[in-house]
Design a protein around this motif. Structure first.
Motif, mmCIF file in Angstrom:
data_model
loop_
_atom_site.group_PDB
_atom_site.id
_atom_site.type_symbol
_atom_site.label_atom_id
_atom_site.label_comp_id
_atom_site.label_asym_id
_atom_site.label_seq_id
_atom_site.Cartn_x
_atom_site.Cartn_y
_atom_site.Cartn_z
ATOM 1 N N MET A 24 -1.681 -7.253 7.438
ATOM 2 C CA MET A 24 -0.667 -6.248 7.112
ATOM 3 C C MET A 24 0.011 -5.716 8.374
ATOM 4 S SD MET A 24 -0.440 -5.956 3.849
ATOM 5 C CE MET A 24 0.375 -4.377 3.574
ATOM 6 N N ARG A 25 1.286 -5.343 8.227
ATOM 7 C CA ARG A 25 2.035 -4.759 9.342
ATOM 8 C C ARG A 25 1.770 -3.266 9.390
ATOM 9 N NH1 ARG A 25 7.292 -2.984 9.258
ATOM 10 N NH2 ARG A 25 7.752 -4.177 7.357
ATOM 11 N N THR A 26 1.415 -2.767 10.569
ATOM 12 C CA THR A 26 1.004 -1.366 10.713
ATOM 13 C C THR A 26 2.029 -0.500 11.442
ATOM 14 O OG1 THR A 26 -0.152 -1.812 12.798
ATOM 15 C CG2 THR A 26 -1.431 -2.050 10.756
ATOM 16 N N ARG A 27 3.145 -1.095 11.829
ATOM 17 C CA ARG A 27 4.188 -0.311 12.508
ATOM 18 C C ARG A 27 5.465 -0.316 11.665
ATOM 19 N NH1 ARG A 27 1.718 -2.630 17.276
ATOM 20 N NH2 ARG A 27 1.019 -0.968 18.672
ATOM 21 N N PRO A 28 6.098 0.845 11.470
ATOM 22 C CA PRO A 28 7.331 0.894 10.664
ATOM 23 C C PRO A 28 8.510 0.312 11.426
ATOM 24 C CG PRO A 28 6.863 3.051 11.581
ATOM 25 C CD PRO A 28 5.704 2.177 11.962
ATOM 26 N N ARG A 29 9.468 -0.203 10.677
ATOM 27 C CA ARG A 29 10.715 -0.671 11.263
ATOM 28 C C ARG A 29 11.833 0.305 10.918
ATOM 29 N NH1 ARG A 29 10.073 -7.140 9.851
ATOM 30 N NH2 ARG A 29 8.594 -7.590 11.548
ATOM 31 N N ASP A 30 13.008 0.044 11.459
ATOM 32 C CA ASP A 30 14.146 0.941 11.232
ATOM 33 C C ASP A 30 14.381 1.127 9.732
ATOM 34 O OD1 ASP A 30 14.453 1.062 13.933
ATOM 35 O OD2 ASP A 30 16.086 -0.395 14.039
ATOM 36 N N GLY A 31 14.480 2.384 9.330
ATOM 37 C CA GLY A 31 14.733 2.691 7.929
ATOM 38 C C GLY A 31 13.494 2.830 7.082
ATOM 39 N N GLU A 32 12.311 2.515 7.634
ATOM 40 C CA GLU A 32 11.061 2.648 6.887
ATOM 41 C C GLU A 32 10.400 3.985 7.206
ATOM 42 O OE1 GLU A 32 9.374 -1.894 6.259
ATOM 43 O OE2 GLU A 32 8.677 -0.733 7.984
ATOM 44 N N PRO A 33 10.089 4.800 6.197
ATOM 45 C CA PRO A 33 9.387 6.054 6.465
ATOM 46 C C PRO A 33 7.947 5.842 6.907
ATOM 47 C CG PRO A 33 9.611 5.705 4.107
ATOM 48 C CD PRO A 33 10.416 4.635 4.777
ATOM 49 N N GLU A 34 7.342 4.732 6.472
ATOM 50 C CA GLU A 34 5.975 4.390 6.863
ATOM 51 C C GLU A 34 5.803 2.882 6.762
ATOM 52 O OE1 GLU A 34 3.310 6.331 4.215
ATOM 53 O OE2 GLU A 34 4.171 5.446 2.414
ATOM 54 N N PRO A 35 4.849 2.307 7.488
ATOM 55 C CA PRO A 35 4.671 0.856 7.475
ATOM 56 C C PRO A 35 4.041 0.384 6.163
ATOM 57 C CG PRO A 35 2.976 1.883 8.814
ATOM 58 C CD PRO A 35 3.937 2.970 8.445
ATOM 59 N N PRO A 36 4.138 -0.915 5.876
ATOM 60 C CA PRO A 36 3.569 -1.442 4.630
ATOM 61 C C PRO A 36 2.069 -1.173 4.486
ATOM 62 C CG PRO A 36 5.000 -3.066 5.652
ATOM 63 C CD PRO A 36 4.863 -1.940 6.634
ATOM 64 N N SER A 37 1.333 -1.192 5.586
ATOM 65 C CA SER A 37 -0.116 -0.981 5.499
ATOM 66 C C SER A 37 -0.440 0.386 4.916
ATOM 67 C CB SER A 37 -0.763 -1.133 6.881
ATOM 68 O OG SER A 37 -0.276 -0.153 7.780
ATOM 69 N N GLN A 38 0.272 1.405 5.334
ATOM 70 C CA GLN A 38 0.015 2.751 4.812
ATOM 71 C C GLN A 38 0.475 2.883 3.363
ATOM 72 O OE1 GLN A 38 1.490 5.817 7.409
ATOM 73 N NE2 GLN A 38 0.470 4.979 9.213
ATOM 74 N N ARG A 39 1.611 2.276 3.031
ATOM 75 C CA ARG A 39 2.085 2.329 1.641
ATOM 76 C C ARG A 39 1.092 1.656 0.704
ATOM 77 N NH1 ARG A 39 7.081 0.702 3.874
ATOM 78 N NH2 ARG A 39 6.929 -1.343 2.868
ATOM 79 N N ALA A 40 0.583 0.503 1.119
ATOM 80 C CA ALA A 40 -0.360 -0.232 0.275
ATOM 81 C C ALA A 40 -1.653 0.556 0.082
ATOM 82 C CB ALA A 40 -0.660 -1.598 0.899
ATOM 83 N N GLU A 41 -2.162 1.126 1.161
ATOM 84 C CA GLU A 41 -3.403 1.893 1.041
ATOM 85 C C GLU A 41 -3.209 3.121 0.162
ATOM 86 O OE1 GLU A 41 -6.774 4.072 3.852
ATOM 87 O OE2 GLU A 41 -5.257 2.786 4.739
ATOM 88 N N HIS A 42 -2.075 3.802 0.322
ATOM 89 C CA HIS A 42 -1.792 4.998 -0.478
ATOM 90 C C HIS A 42 -1.734 4.646 -1.964
ATOM 91 C CE1 HIS A 42 -0.282 9.088 -1.019
ATOM 92 N NE2 HIS A 42 0.570 8.596 -1.905
ATOM 93 N N ALA A 43 -1.176 3.489 -2.285
ATOM 94 C CA ALA A 43 -1.033 3.097 -3.688
ATOM 95 C C ALA A 43 -2.336 2.570 -4.282
ATOM 96 C CB ALA A 43 0.054 2.025 -3.806
ATOM 97 N N LEU A 44 -3.112 1.832 -3.505
ATOM 98 C CA LEU A 44 -4.271 1.142 -4.057
ATOM 99 C C LEU A 44 -5.575 1.931 -4.006
ATOM 100 C CD1 LEU A 44 -3.688 -2.477 -2.699
ATOM 101 C CD2 LEU A 44 -3.392 -1.673 -5.040
ATOM 102 N N ARG A 45 -5.693 2.885 -3.083
ATOM 103 C CA ARG A 45 -6.983 3.561 -2.929
ATOM 104 C C ARG A 45 -7.441 4.285 -4.204
ATOM 105 N NH1 ARG A 45 -10.461 4.606 1.056
ATOM 106 N NH2 ARG A 45 -9.128 3.689 2.656
#
Length: 400
Positions: free
Chosen positions: A248-269
Protein backbone atom coordinates in the motif's frame (compact mmCIF):
# COMPACT_ATOMS: atom_id res chain seq x y z
CA UNK A 1 -23.75 11.03 16.61
CA UNK A 2 -25.97 8.08 15.59
CA UNK A 3 -25.84 4.65 17.20
CA UNK A 4 -24.21 3.25 14.05
CA UNK A 5 -21.51 5.94 14.08
CA UNK A 6 -20.77 5.31 17.76
CA UNK A 7 -20.59 1.56 17.14
CA UNK A 8 -18.20 2.00 14.22
CA UNK A 9 -16.02 4.35 16.28
CA UNK A 10 -15.92 1.84 19.16
CA UNK A 11 -14.93 -0.97 16.80
CA UNK A 12 -11.82 1.00 15.82
CA UNK A 13 -10.52 0.54 19.39
CA UNK A 14 -8.25 -2.49 19.81
CA UNK A 15 -9.68 -3.30 23.24
CA UNK A 16 -13.25 -3.55 21.92
CA UNK A 17 -12.20 -5.86 19.11
CA UNK A 18 -10.16 -7.90 21.58
CA UNK A 19 -13.12 -8.42 23.90
CA UNK A 20 -15.34 -9.50 20.98
CA UNK A 21 -12.68 -11.94 19.74
CA UNK A 22 -12.13 -13.54 23.15
CA UNK A 23 -15.88 -13.65 23.82
CA UNK A 24 -16.51 -15.43 20.51
CA UNK A 25 -13.75 -17.94 21.26
CA UNK A 26 -15.23 -18.76 24.67
CA UNK A 27 -18.68 -19.10 23.11
CA UNK A 28 -17.31 -21.56 20.57
CA UNK A 29 -15.52 -23.61 23.21
CA UNK A 30 -18.63 -23.85 25.38
CA UNK A 31 -20.86 -24.63 22.37
CA UNK A 32 -18.54 -27.39 21.10
CA UNK A 33 -18.59 -29.10 24.51
CA UNK A 34 -22.31 -28.69 25.20
CA UNK A 35 -25.29 -30.94 24.40
CA UNK A 36 -25.63 -28.86 21.20
CA UNK A 37 -22.16 -29.80 19.93
CA UNK A 38 -23.63 -31.46 16.82
CA UNK A 39 -25.10 -28.15 15.65
CA UNK A 40 -21.74 -26.44 16.13
CA UNK A 41 -19.95 -29.11 14.11
CA UNK A 42 -22.61 -28.87 11.38
CA UNK A 43 -22.08 -25.09 11.14
CA UNK A 44 -18.30 -25.38 11.18
CA UNK A 45 -18.17 -28.02 8.46
CA UNK A 46 -20.92 -26.59 6.24
CA UNK A 47 -19.35 -26.28 2.77
CA UNK A 48 -20.14 -23.73 0.09
CA UNK A 49 -18.45 -21.93 -2.79
CA UNK A 50 -17.63 -22.61 -6.46
CA UNK A 51 -16.38 -26.18 -6.66
CA UNK A 52 -15.07 -25.73 -10.20
CA UNK A 53 -12.57 -23.13 -8.95
CA UNK A 54 -11.44 -25.30 -6.06
CA UNK A 55 -13.15 -22.95 -3.63
CA UNK A 56 -15.87 -25.15 -2.18
CA UNK A 57 -14.66 -24.78 1.40
CA UNK A 58 -16.06 -25.36 4.85
CA UNK A 59 -17.30 -22.39 6.85
CA UNK A 60 -14.27 -22.78 9.11
CA UNK A 61 -11.90 -22.70 6.11
CA UNK A 62 -13.63 -19.63 4.68
CA UNK A 63 -13.17 -17.89 8.02
CA UNK A 64 -9.54 -18.95 8.56
CA UNK A 65 -8.33 -18.56 4.96
CA UNK A 66 -10.74 -15.99 3.56
CA UNK A 67 -12.06 -13.61 6.19
CA UNK A 68 -8.77 -13.65 8.09
CA UNK A 69 -7.01 -12.38 4.97
CA UNK A 70 -8.72 -9.03 5.63
CA UNK A 71 -7.17 -8.94 9.08
CA UNK A 72 -3.76 -9.79 7.66
CA UNK A 73 -4.16 -7.03 5.07
CA UNK A 74 -4.64 -4.55 7.92
CA UNK A 75 -1.60 -6.01 9.69
CA UNK A 76 0.55 -5.69 6.56
CA UNK A 77 -0.74 -2.19 5.95
CA UNK A 78 0.05 -1.12 9.50
CA UNK A 79 3.52 -2.62 9.25
CA UNK A 80 4.12 -0.69 6.02
CA UNK A 81 3.22 2.56 7.79
CA UNK A 82 5.61 1.72 10.61
CA UNK A 83 8.38 0.86 8.14
CA UNK A 84 7.97 4.14 6.26
CA UNK A 85 6.96 6.61 8.94
CA UNK A 86 7.19 5.00 12.34
CA UNK A 87 9.08 2.82 14.77
CA UNK A 88 10.55 0.44 12.20
CA UNK A 89 12.29 3.11 10.11
CA UNK A 90 15.39 2.48 12.22
CA UNK A 91 16.88 -0.86 11.07
CA UNK A 92 18.54 -1.31 14.45
CA UNK A 93 15.14 -1.38 16.12
CA UNK A 94 13.42 -3.35 13.36
CA UNK A 95 16.05 -6.08 13.61
CA UNK A 96 15.12 -7.12 17.15
CA UNK A 97 11.53 -8.28 16.53
CA UNK A 98 12.57 -9.98 13.28
CA UNK A 99 15.36 -11.97 14.96
CA UNK A 100 13.12 -12.62 17.97
CA UNK A 101 10.48 -14.10 15.66
CA UNK A 102 13.04 -16.45 14.12
CA UNK A 103 14.18 -17.54 17.58
CA UNK A 104 10.54 -18.05 18.53
CA UNK A 105 10.12 -20.38 15.55
CA UNK A 106 13.30 -22.44 15.81
CA UNK A 107 13.48 -23.08 19.57
CA UNK A 108 9.92 -24.47 19.99
CA UNK A 109 10.47 -26.87 17.10
CA UNK A 110 13.70 -28.10 18.71
CA UNK A 111 11.97 -28.47 22.07
CA UNK A 112 9.17 -30.51 20.49
CA UNK A 113 11.66 -32.77 18.69
CA UNK A 114 13.63 -33.28 21.92
CA UNK A 115 10.50 -34.33 23.82
CA UNK A 116 9.48 -36.70 21.01
CA UNK A 117 12.96 -37.99 20.18
CA UNK A 118 12.25 -41.48 21.50
CA UNK A 119 8.60 -41.61 20.40
CA UNK A 120 7.55 -44.11 17.78
CA UNK A 121 5.23 -43.69 14.83
CA UNK A 122 4.13 -40.32 13.58
CA UNK A 123 4.49 -38.46 16.91
CA UNK A 124 7.56 -36.46 15.81
CA UNK A 125 5.82 -35.32 12.62
CA UNK A 126 4.23 -32.45 14.53
CA UNK A 127 7.47 -30.51 14.98
CA UNK A 128 5.87 -27.51 13.26
CA UNK A 129 2.86 -27.34 15.60
CA UNK A 130 4.39 -25.12 18.35
CA UNK A 131 6.18 -22.81 15.89
CA UNK A 132 3.27 -20.48 15.09
CA UNK A 133 1.95 -17.51 17.07
CA UNK A 134 -1.70 -16.56 16.56
CA UNK A 135 -1.37 -12.87 15.79
CA UNK A 136 -5.09 -12.14 16.13
CA UNK A 137 -5.40 -13.58 19.63
CA UNK A 138 -2.04 -12.19 20.77
CA UNK A 139 -2.97 -8.66 19.70
CA UNK A 140 -6.40 -9.09 21.31
CA UNK A 141 -4.88 -10.01 24.68
CA UNK A 142 -2.40 -7.12 24.46
CA UNK A 143 -5.23 -4.72 23.60
CA UNK A 144 -7.25 -5.80 26.64
CA UNK A 145 -4.43 -5.72 29.22
CA UNK A 146 -1.94 -3.33 27.65
CA UNK A 147 -3.61 0.07 27.72
CA UNK A 148 -0.96 1.43 30.09
CA UNK A 149 1.98 -0.12 28.28
CA UNK A 150 4.27 1.78 25.88
CA UNK A 151 2.89 2.06 22.34
CA UNK A 152 6.09 0.64 20.73
CA UNK A 153 5.33 -2.70 22.40
CA UNK A 154 2.37 -3.25 20.06
CA UNK A 155 4.60 -2.54 17.06
CA UNK A 156 7.16 -5.03 18.39
CA UNK A 157 4.48 -7.72 18.76
CA UNK A 158 2.94 -6.88 15.39
CA UNK A 159 6.29 -7.23 13.61
CA UNK A 160 7.26 -10.37 15.51
CA UNK A 161 3.92 -12.10 14.90
CA UNK A 162 3.86 -11.19 11.21
CA UNK A 163 7.38 -12.56 10.61
CA UNK A 164 6.39 -15.60 12.67
CA UNK A 165 3.37 -16.15 10.45
CA UNK A 166 5.45 -15.85 7.28
CA UNK A 167 7.86 -18.44 8.71
CA UNK A 168 4.91 -20.72 9.49
CA UNK A 169 3.64 -20.42 5.91
CA UNK A 170 7.11 -21.37 4.62
CA UNK A 171 7.16 -24.35 7.00
CA UNK A 172 3.76 -25.50 5.73
CA UNK A 173 4.87 -25.08 2.11
CA UNK A 174 8.18 -26.92 2.58
CA UNK A 175 7.41 -29.46 5.29
CA UNK A 176 3.70 -30.16 5.02
CA UNK A 177 2.72 -29.61 1.39
CA UNK A 178 3.16 -32.35 -1.20
CA UNK A 179 3.63 -29.84 -4.01
CA UNK A 180 3.13 -26.22 -4.96
CA UNK A 181 1.02 -25.08 -7.90
CA UNK A 182 3.64 -22.98 -9.65
CA UNK A 183 1.18 -21.60 -12.22
CA UNK A 184 -1.09 -20.28 -9.46
CA UNK A 185 1.94 -18.93 -7.62
CA UNK A 186 3.05 -17.05 -10.75
CA UNK A 187 -0.49 -15.72 -11.20
CA UNK A 188 -0.60 -14.45 -7.62
CA UNK A 189 2.78 -12.75 -8.11
CA UNK A 190 1.52 -11.11 -11.32
CA UNK A 191 -1.58 -9.92 -9.49
CA UNK A 192 0.55 -8.40 -6.75
CA UNK A 193 2.62 -6.62 -9.42
CA UNK A 194 -0.57 -5.09 -10.84
CA UNK A 195 -1.65 -4.11 -7.32
CA UNK A 196 1.69 -2.38 -6.72
CA UNK A 197 1.47 -0.55 -10.05
CA UNK A 198 -2.05 0.71 -9.33
CA UNK A 199 -0.84 1.94 -5.94
CA UNK A 200 2.42 3.57 -6.96
CA UNK A 201 2.26 4.08 -10.74
CA UNK A 202 2.18 7.63 -12.14
CA UNK A 203 1.31 6.99 -15.79
CA UNK A 204 -1.67 8.72 -17.40
CA UNK A 205 -3.58 5.47 -17.85
CA UNK A 206 -3.36 4.37 -14.24
CA UNK A 207 -4.12 7.89 -13.01
CA UNK A 208 -7.23 8.01 -15.20
CA UNK A 209 -8.37 4.58 -13.98
CA UNK A 210 -7.96 5.63 -10.35
CA UNK A 211 -10.01 8.76 -10.98
CA UNK A 212 -12.85 7.02 -12.83
CA UNK A 213 -13.30 3.89 -10.72
CA UNK A 214 -14.05 3.93 -6.97
CA UNK A 215 -11.36 2.22 -4.90
CA UNK A 216 -13.56 -0.73 -3.90
CA UNK A 217 -14.35 -1.50 -7.55
CA UNK A 218 -10.73 -1.09 -8.64
CA UNK A 219 -9.04 -3.07 -5.87
CA UNK A 220 -11.80 -5.40 -4.66
CA UNK A 221 -11.92 -7.82 -7.63
CA UNK A 222 -8.12 -7.75 -7.90
CA UNK A 223 -7.74 -8.59 -4.21
CA UNK A 224 -10.16 -11.52 -4.52
CA UNK A 225 -8.25 -12.79 -7.58
CA UNK A 226 -4.88 -12.58 -5.80
CA UNK A 227 -6.32 -14.34 -2.76
CA UNK A 228 -7.86 -17.14 -4.88
CA UNK A 229 -4.57 -17.72 -6.71
CA UNK A 230 -2.64 -17.74 -3.43
CA UNK A 231 -5.12 -20.28 -2.06
CA UNK A 232 -4.63 -22.44 -5.14
CA UNK A 233 -0.84 -22.43 -4.57
CA UNK A 234 -1.27 -24.80 -1.64
CA UNK A 235 -0.07 -22.43 1.10
CA UNK A 236 -1.99 -20.45 3.68
CA UNK A 237 -3.81 -17.82 1.63
CA UNK A 238 -3.69 -15.15 4.34
CA UNK A 239 -0.14 -14.40 3.20
CA UNK A 240 -1.78 -12.66 0.22
CA UNK A 241 -3.38 -10.21 2.63
CA UNK A 242 -0.02 -9.39 4.21
CA UNK A 243 1.58 -8.89 0.80
CA UNK A 244 -1.15 -6.52 -0.40
CA UNK A 245 -0.97 -4.56 2.84
CA UNK A 246 2.79 -4.15 2.53
CA UNK A 247 2.37 -2.81 -1.01
CA UNK A 248 0.00 0.00 0.00
CA UNK A 249 1.03 3.61 -0.65
CA UNK A 250 1.51 5.53 2.60
CA UNK A 251 2.16 9.03 1.28
CA UNK A 252 -0.60 11.28 -0.15
CA UNK A 253 -0.32 12.85 -3.57
CA UNK A 254 -1.59 16.21 -4.79
CA UNK A 255 -5.31 16.50 -4.16
CA UNK A 256 -5.45 13.57 -1.72
CA UNK A 257 -6.50 14.39 1.86
CA UNK A 258 -4.88 11.15 3.05
CA UNK A 259 -2.96 8.26 1.45
CA UNK A 260 -4.68 5.02 0.36
CA UNK A 261 -3.19 3.09 3.30
CA UNK A 262 -4.98 5.27 5.85
CA UNK A 263 -8.25 5.27 3.90
CA UNK A 264 -8.21 1.49 3.65
CA UNK A 265 -7.47 1.00 7.34
CA UNK A 266 -10.16 3.50 8.35
CA UNK A 267 -12.74 1.66 6.24
CA UNK A 268 -11.79 -1.93 7.05
CA UNK A 269 -10.86 -1.87 10.74
CA UNK A 270 -14.47 -1.76 12.10
CA UNK A 271 -15.49 -4.58 9.73
CA UNK A 272 -12.48 -6.59 10.85
CA UNK A 273 -13.08 -6.06 14.58
CA UNK A 274 -16.85 -6.52 14.46
CA UNK A 275 -17.19 -9.37 11.95
CA UNK A 276 -13.95 -10.90 10.67
CA UNK A 277 -12.24 -11.75 13.95
CA UNK A 278 -15.34 -12.79 15.96
CA UNK A 279 -16.57 -15.06 13.13
CA UNK A 280 -13.10 -16.54 12.77
CA UNK A 281 -12.90 -17.24 16.51
CA UNK A 282 -16.42 -18.66 16.64
CA UNK A 283 -15.68 -21.15 13.86
CA UNK A 284 -12.12 -22.05 14.92
CA UNK A 285 -12.08 -22.16 18.72
CA UNK A 286 -14.64 -24.90 19.27
CA UNK A 287 -12.39 -27.83 20.11
CA UNK A 288 -14.11 -30.84 21.74
CA UNK A 289 -12.32 -31.67 24.98
CA UNK A 290 -13.72 -35.18 25.36
CA UNK A 291 -12.15 -38.29 23.96
CA UNK A 292 -8.51 -37.29 24.41
CA UNK A 293 -7.28 -40.78 25.20
CA UNK A 294 -3.94 -40.81 27.01
CA UNK A 295 -3.75 -37.02 26.83
CA UNK A 296 -1.39 -36.49 29.75
CA UNK A 297 0.79 -39.48 28.92
CA UNK A 298 1.30 -38.56 25.27
CA UNK A 299 4.64 -37.14 24.16
CA UNK A 300 2.79 -35.04 21.58
CA UNK A 301 0.91 -33.32 24.41
CA UNK A 302 4.07 -32.48 26.32
CA UNK A 303 5.98 -31.54 23.19
CA UNK A 304 3.37 -28.96 22.23
CA UNK A 305 2.99 -27.65 25.80
CA UNK A 306 6.76 -27.35 26.28
CA UNK A 307 7.24 -25.82 22.84
CA UNK A 308 4.60 -23.12 23.26
CA UNK A 309 4.95 -22.33 26.97
CA UNK A 310 8.75 -22.66 27.30
CA UNK A 311 10.26 -22.73 23.81
CA UNK A 312 8.42 -19.65 22.59
CA UNK A 313 9.42 -17.21 25.38
CA UNK A 314 12.96 -18.60 25.58
CA UNK A 315 13.41 -18.35 21.81
CA UNK A 316 11.90 -14.85 21.52
CA UNK A 317 13.56 -13.25 24.53
CA UNK A 318 16.84 -15.11 24.10
CA UNK A 319 17.22 -14.20 20.41
CA UNK A 320 16.33 -10.55 21.05
CA UNK A 321 18.69 -10.27 24.04
CA UNK A 322 21.63 -11.88 22.24
CA UNK A 323 21.07 -9.65 19.20
CA UNK A 324 21.02 -6.54 21.42
CA UNK A 325 24.19 -7.64 23.21
CA UNK A 326 26.18 -8.73 20.16
CA UNK A 327 25.12 -6.16 17.54
CA UNK A 328 24.16 -2.50 17.29
CA UNK A 329 20.45 -3.42 17.36
CA UNK A 330 18.60 -2.06 20.39
CA UNK A 331 15.22 -1.78 22.04
CA UNK A 332 13.13 1.33 21.87
CA UNK A 333 14.08 3.43 24.95
CA UNK A 334 10.47 3.24 26.16
CA UNK A 335 10.59 -0.55 26.35
CA UNK A 336 12.13 -2.78 29.02
CA UNK A 337 13.06 -6.45 28.89
CA UNK A 338 10.05 -7.17 31.10
CA UNK A 339 7.89 -5.99 28.20
CA UNK A 340 9.68 -8.35 25.82
CA UNK A 341 9.24 -11.20 28.31
CA UNK A 342 5.50 -10.55 28.29
CA UNK A 343 5.48 -10.57 24.49
CA UNK A 344 7.50 -13.79 24.55
CA UNK A 345 4.82 -15.45 26.66
CA UNK A 346 2.13 -14.04 24.34
CA UNK A 347 3.95 -15.86 21.55
CA UNK A 348 2.80 -19.09 23.17
CA UNK A 349 -0.72 -18.46 21.90
CA UNK A 350 -0.58 -20.88 18.97
CA UNK A 351 -4.13 -21.59 17.90
CA UNK A 352 -5.09 -21.07 14.23
CA UNK A 353 -1.96 -21.98 12.26
CA UNK A 354 -0.90 -24.43 14.97
CA UNK A 355 -4.23 -26.23 14.57
CA UNK A 356 -3.76 -26.24 10.80
CA UNK A 357 -0.27 -27.77 11.09
CA UNK A 358 -1.61 -30.34 13.57
CA UNK A 359 -4.21 -31.47 11.03
CA UNK A 360 -1.52 -31.70 8.34
CA UNK A 361 0.83 -33.62 10.66
CA UNK A 362 -1.36 -36.36 12.07
CA UNK A 363 -3.71 -38.87 10.51
CA UNK A 364 -4.26 -40.79 13.75
CA UNK A 365 -7.04 -39.43 15.95
CA UNK A 366 -5.14 -39.94 19.21
CA UNK A 367 -2.13 -37.80 18.25
CA UNK A 368 -4.38 -35.22 16.59
CA UNK A 369 -6.57 -34.86 19.67
CA UNK A 370 -3.51 -34.62 21.93
CA UNK A 371 -2.02 -31.90 19.72
CA UNK A 372 -5.24 -29.88 19.53
CA UNK A 373 -5.91 -30.17 23.26
CA UNK A 374 -2.34 -29.10 24.06
CA UNK A 375 -2.61 -26.12 21.70
CA UNK A 376 -5.81 -25.01 23.42
CA UNK A 377 -4.39 -25.49 26.91
CA UNK A 378 -1.08 -23.78 26.10
CA UNK A 379 -2.82 -20.86 24.40
CA UNK A 380 -5.10 -20.32 27.40
CA UNK A 381 -2.20 -20.57 29.85
CA UNK A 382 -0.04 -18.22 27.77
CA UNK A 383 -2.88 -15.68 27.63
CA UNK A 384 -3.33 -15.68 31.40
CA UNK A 385 0.39 -15.61 32.21
CA UNK A 386 1.09 -12.84 29.71
CA UNK A 387 -1.86 -10.85 31.07
CA UNK A 388 -0.39 -11.10 34.57
CA UNK A 389 3.13 -10.07 33.47
CA UNK A 390 1.99 -7.19 31.30
CA UNK A 391 -0.70 -6.13 33.77
CA UNK A 392 1.85 -5.80 36.59
CA UNK A 393 4.19 -3.93 34.26
CA UNK A 394 1.37 -1.57 33.25
CA UNK A 395 0.44 -0.80 36.86
CA UNK A 396 4.07 -0.02 37.69
CA UNK A 397 4.31 2.35 34.77
CA UNK A 398 1.06 4.04 35.79
CA UNK A 399 2.33 4.70 39.35
CA UNK A 400 5.89 5.64 38.34
Amino acid sequence: MSVLSRTVAALRLDAVGGVLLIGAALTALIWANSPFAASYEALRTWSFGPEGLGLRLSAQAWAADGLLAVFFFIVGNELKQELVHGELRDPRRAALPVVAAIGGVVVPALVFLAVNAAASGEAAAGWGVPMATDIAFALAVLAVVGRRLPAPLRTFLLTLATVDDVCAVVVIAVGYTSGLNLAALAGAAAGLAVWAYLQHGRGRAVTAVRRVLPAWLLYGPLAVTIWALAHACGVHATIAGVAMGLLMRTRPRDGEPEPPSQRAEHALRPFCAGIVLPVFALLSAGIPLSGAGGFWSGTVTWGVLAGLLAGKPVGIVGAAWLTARLTSAHLNPRLAWTDIAGVGVLGGIGFTVSLLIAELSYTGQTHLTQAKGAILLASAAASVLAAVILGVRGRRLATA
